[in-house]
Design a protein around this motif. Structure first.
Motif, short mmCIF file in Angstrom:
data_model
loop_
_atom_site.label_atom_id
_atom_site.label_comp_id
_atom_site.label_asym_id
_atom_site.label_seq_id
_atom_site.Cartn_x
_atom_site.Cartn_y
_atom_site.Cartn_z
N HIS A 127 0.84 -1.19 0.00
CA HIS A 127 0.00 0.00 0.00
C HIS A 127 0.88 1.25 0.00
CE1 HIS A 127 -2.22 -3.24 1.98
NE2 HIS A 127 -3.35 -2.63 1.69
N PHE A 137 -3.78 0.41 -3.54
CA PHE A 137 -3.78 -0.98 -3.09
C PHE A 137 -3.08 -1.81 -4.15
CE2 PHE A 137 -7.22 1.14 -0.98
CZ PHE A 137 -7.26 0.58 0.29
N VAL A 160 -11.08 -6.36 -4.88
CA VAL A 160 -12.01 -5.23 -4.83
C VAL A 160 -13.44 -5.75 -4.73
CG1 VAL A 160 -12.92 -3.23 -6.07
CG2 VAL A 160 -10.45 -3.66 -6.04
N ASP A 165 -10.21 -3.93 0.23
CA ASP A 165 -9.66 -2.60 0.51
C ASP A 165 -10.31 -2.02 1.76
OD1 ASP A 165 -12.09 -2.50 -0.87
OD2 ASP A 165 -11.61 -0.65 -1.93
N LEU A 184 -11.30 6.79 0.52
CA LEU A 184 -11.59 5.36 0.37
C LEU A 184 -13.04 5.05 0.70
CD1 LEU A 184 -10.72 2.42 -0.05
CD2 LEU A 184 -9.96 2.38 2.34
N ARG A 189 -9.92 5.51 -4.80
CA ARG A 189 -8.71 4.76 -4.46
C ARG A 189 -7.75 4.71 -5.62
NH1 ARG A 189 -12.49 1.00 -6.08
NH2 ARG A 189 -13.40 0.57 -4.04
#
Length: 232
Positions: A127, A137, A160, A165, A184, A189
């Motif tokens: 990250h 991510f 995802v 996440d 987020l 993101r």
């Protein structure tokens, strides 16, 4: 480690209507043993824990210390012939360092240092936080024979879809900025795929990666997209 290639992709390289900030990179690791030594130094640096509150500090100290010891064992065996286990960590950490060095991202601690599982975490590998306060991510894949960008991109889609996440957010709350966490929660993101690259024609491989359906589809799921090939 050298950043051999960097391309900021314009709208012509993205799906119609996509406004995703997209970057392609090639990273060369010329001296594997030296790179492994640098990785050990990074793993053993626990300064990120010192500024935490008492409860998260105690928790992450316990997790990080036992994980770091295991990772150091893996990294100490590295030589010019890269094995699968070390290779995946090498790709992951090289990708994070690339984003930090070239784009000024804040590189967050390797995810295994703050997750409870010692290895093989079923979630994102690395990250970073961009200058736009977006958490990127990242998923890293190593294959000794081929460039594995399709595997990495497919895994990112799966993660995802599974909301991994958001699952990381309880930890990232201690590591990333409040602005990045707010973004987020509003589905904003970055996403990154990092993979072992096995060709001297890195521009062609990265171009092919970007044009693949799986990577093109990631543009609809991220404000920022990073495609990073790591070559030894």
């Amino acid at each position: 480690m050298r950043i051999t290639y960097h391309k900021h992709v314009g709208a012509e390289g993205l799906p119609l209507g996509a406004a995703t900030e997209t970057h392609l990179f090639c990273v060369d690791v010329d001296d594997v043993a030296m790179h492994a030594a640098n990785m050990i130094a990074t793993i053993n640096d626990t300064s990120w824990i010192s500024g935490l509150g008492a409860i998260p500090k105690a928790s992450y100290e316990a997790i990080a210390l036992r994980t770091a010891a295991k990772l150091v064992e893996i990294f100490e065996t590295a030589d010019e012939k890269v094995g699968a286990e070390f290779g995946e960590y090498m790709v992951s950490m090289s990708a994070g360092d690339c984003l930090g060095g070239i784009l000024g991202h804040k590189v967050l601690p390797l995810s295994e240092l703050w997750k409870e599982q010692l290895s093989g975490n079923p979630g994102f590998d690395f990250h970073t936080e961009s200058h736009n306060n977006r958490i990127a991510f990242g998923e890293a894949k190593y294959n000794s024979n081929q460039s594995s960008y399709t595997v990495a991109a497919s895994q990112v889609h799966d993660f995802v879809d599974a909301g991994k996440d958001k699952m990381d957010a309880v930890h990232l709350d201690h590591l990333a900025s409040a602005e990045a966490l707010d973004a987020l929660l509003n589905e904003s993101r970055g996403l990154a795929i990092a993979f072992s690259l096995h060709s001297m024609n890195h521009e062609l491989i990265l171009d092919n990666a970007l044009k693949s359906d799986l990577v093109q589809d990631l543009c609809g799921r991220a404000d920022e997209l990073y495609v990073i090939g790591v070559r030894t």
